[in-house]
Write an enzyme that holds these catalytic residues in place. Structure first.
Site, PDB file in Angstrom:
ATOM      1  N   ARG A 199     -31.847 -50.804 -36.318  1.00 49.07           N
ATOM      2  CA  ARG A 199     -31.219 -51.815 -35.844  1.00 49.07           C
ATOM      3  C   ARG A 199     -30.489 -51.871 -34.382  1.00 49.07           C
ATOM      4  O   ARG A 199     -30.756 -52.603 -33.635  1.00 49.07           O
ATOM      5  CB  ARG A 199     -30.166 -52.351 -36.884  1.00 49.07           C
ATOM      6  CG  ARG A 199     -29.313 -53.502 -36.698  1.00 49.07           C
ATOM      7  CD  ARG A 199     -28.570 -53.836 -37.464  1.00 49.07           C
ATOM      8  NE  ARG A 199     -27.425 -52.802 -38.256  1.00 49.07           N
ATOM      9  CZ  ARG A 199     -26.793 -53.105 -39.045  1.00 49.07           C
ATOM     10  NH1 ARG A 199     -26.486 -54.122 -39.818  1.00 49.07           N
ATOM     11  NH2 ARG A 199     -25.866 -52.165 -39.449  1.00 49.07           N
ATOM     12  N   GLU A 250     -17.675 -54.294 -52.319  1.00 53.32           N
ATOM     13  CA  GLU A 250     -17.602 -55.085 -51.100  1.00 53.32           C
ATOM     14  C   GLU A 250     -17.747 -56.442 -51.300  1.00 53.32           C
ATOM     15  O   GLU A 250     -18.604 -56.963 -52.485  1.00 53.32           O
ATOM     16  CB  GLU A 250     -19.165 -54.724 -50.303  1.00 53.32           C
ATOM     17  CG  GLU A 250     -19.104 -55.109 -48.840  1.00 53.32           C
ATOM     18  CD  GLU A 250     -20.271 -54.525 -48.370  1.00 53.32           C
ATOM     19  OE1 GLU A 250     -20.464 -53.462 -48.122  1.00 53.32           O
ATOM     20  OE2 GLU A 250     -21.044 -55.412 -47.802  1.00 53.32           O
TER      21      GLU A 250
HETATM   22  C1  3EB Z   1     -18.096 -51.385 -43.626  1.00 54.22           C
HETATM   23  O1  3EB Z   1     -17.155 -52.194 -43.388  1.00 54.22           O
HETATM   24  C2  3EB Z   1     -18.723 -51.482 -44.729  1.00 54.22           C
HETATM   25  O2  3EB Z   1     -24.366 -52.003 -41.825  1.00 54.22           O
HETATM   26  O3  3EB Z   1     -24.744 -54.138 -41.755  1.00 54.22           O
HETATM   27  C3  3EB Z   1     -20.657 -53.559 -44.542  1.00 54.22           C
HETATM   28  C4  3EB Z   1     -21.312 -54.912 -43.988  1.00 54.22           C
HETATM   29  C5  3EB Z   1     -20.884 -52.354 -44.195  1.00 54.22           C
HETATM   30  C6  3EB Z   1     -22.509 -54.585 -43.160  1.00 54.22           C
HETATM   31  C7  3EB Z   1     -24.083 -53.108 -42.004  1.00 54.22           C
HETATM   32  C8  3EB Z   1     -22.181 -52.290 -43.524  1.00 54.22           C
HETATM   33  C9  3EB Z   1     -22.897 -53.129 -42.848  1.00 54.22           C
HETATM   34  O4  3EB Z   1     -18.259 -50.518 -42.830  1.00 54.22           O
HETATM   35  C10 3EB Z   1     -20.221 -51.253 -44.622  1.00 54.22           C
END
Ligand code: 3EB
Length: 323
Positions: A151, A316
């Site tokens: 990405r 989450e």
């Molecule tokens: C964090 O806050 C949790 O890699 O797109 C949350 C939302 C998280 C999106 C991503 C990763 C992603 O780091 C992990």
């Protein structure tokens, strides 16, 4: 930047079952827990995660005509002011997850480059077997870290990309495919970061060779209100996981992170149009359910079972707020 002179161009409804036919004004029908079938309407987005509670289906509708189509591997549905695009990478292509992710992101970037005035504002990334190879070497072979690399390879090519990152969710699924679906809008929106958290795009090296390319939230302004599109939010304070092994305290920390974001996004007058809780397994849902019900009493909540991208995160939450 002054708000665009148009009212919010969509309505979001939840349903327990997908309608057998989609109306002319449907932009997207997101079905969780769906069996994936071929030869589908491009507006049907099938997310392979078990639903533990709440409505499995999200229906995005608009008042304007919807144009649907395919470009390369992308299936899309475009209204006058917002659009959805989805791309699925099958498991065999995901043998090299960095390359496969970069190829998918390159297609999506090109899709937006062909659309003057459109902006990529939100991504959902569903990654099969997200922790595969985490135990190898220093951990950088893990599928999630390779996804983050791929990405980054693509999004970082644009100068100043860290000020224009989409909000995002990244969750593990069964199987080994990758599904990316995205929301586009005729405005870039405003990027919002969280002062309680290091911006994900500035995470230090210990979490992988590149930092995750996403924003904490984007705010879109409409003539009659605003949307706060909040990324998957977890119990991360600074850059570290807070309360590993304690789902209940992770829940409370996550809600603090969400409170901070909504305060910083203008006012505390937001209402939730959609709330999704991702939990690593059903036992975690059982353990936090009473607290969820007491802290989010009136919220219609969709609870989904999926791996969070750090193995020490139990849950989450993502929200779409409106005012
Ligand atoms: C964090 O806050 C949790 O890699 O797109 C949350 C939302 C998280 C999106 C991503 C990763 C992603 O780091 C992990």
């Amino acid at each position: 930047m002054s708000p665009p002179p148009i009212p919010r161009p969509y309505r979001l409804r939840t349903l327990t079952q997908a309608p057998p036919r989609l109306g002319d004004h449907t932009l997207a029908c997101v079905v969780h827990a769906a069996a994936i079938t071929a030869d589908e309407d491009p507006r049907r987005i099938h997310v392979p995660l078990p639903v533990l509670s709440g409505p499995a289906v999200e229906l995005w509708e608009t008042d304007s005509a919807v144009h649907c189509g395919h470009e390369g591997r992308i299936a899309y549905a475009q209204g006058a002011a917002i659009l959805f695009a989805q791309l699925r990478v099958d498991g065999s292509a995901m043998r090299d997850p960095r390359r496969a992710t970069a190829a998918a992101y390159a297609e999506l970037t090109a899709f937006f480059a062909r659309r003057r005035g459109w902006h990529w504002v939100r991504s959902w990334n569903y990654i099969g077997d997200i922790h595969r190879n985490a135990e190898r070497g220093n951990g950088d072979e893990e599928r999630y870290r390779q996804f983050v690399l791929g990405r980054h390879d693509v999004l970082s090519a644009e100068p100043g990309f860290e000020a224009r990152l989409p909000a995002a969710t990244a969750i593990g699924t069964g199987g080994d495919a990758l599904l990316v679906y995205v929301l586009g809008a005729r405005q870039p929106g405003l990027q919002i970061e969280n002062p309680r958290q290091v911006s994900a795009f500035r995470y230090p090296r210990q979490y992988g060779p590149r930092s995750p390319s996403f924003s904490r939230a984007r705010r879109l302004d409409w003539a009659n209100g605003a949307d706060l599109i909040v990324s998957g939010t977890a119990s991360v304070v600074g850059h570290e996981t807070a309360h590993p092994g304690d789902a209940e305290r992770q829940l409370r920390e996550t809600l603090e992170n969400l409170r901070q974001l909504r305060r910083d996004a203008g006012a505390d007058t937001w209402g939730a149009a959609s709330t999704k809780l991702f939990v690593r397994d059903a036992a975690i849902w059982a353990s936090v359910q009473p607290t969820v019900r007491s802290l989010l009493p009136a919220t219609e909540l969709c609870v989904l079972e999926g791996e969070i991208c750090r193995a020490d995160l139990a849950l989450e939450i993502e929200v779409l707020l409106q005012r």
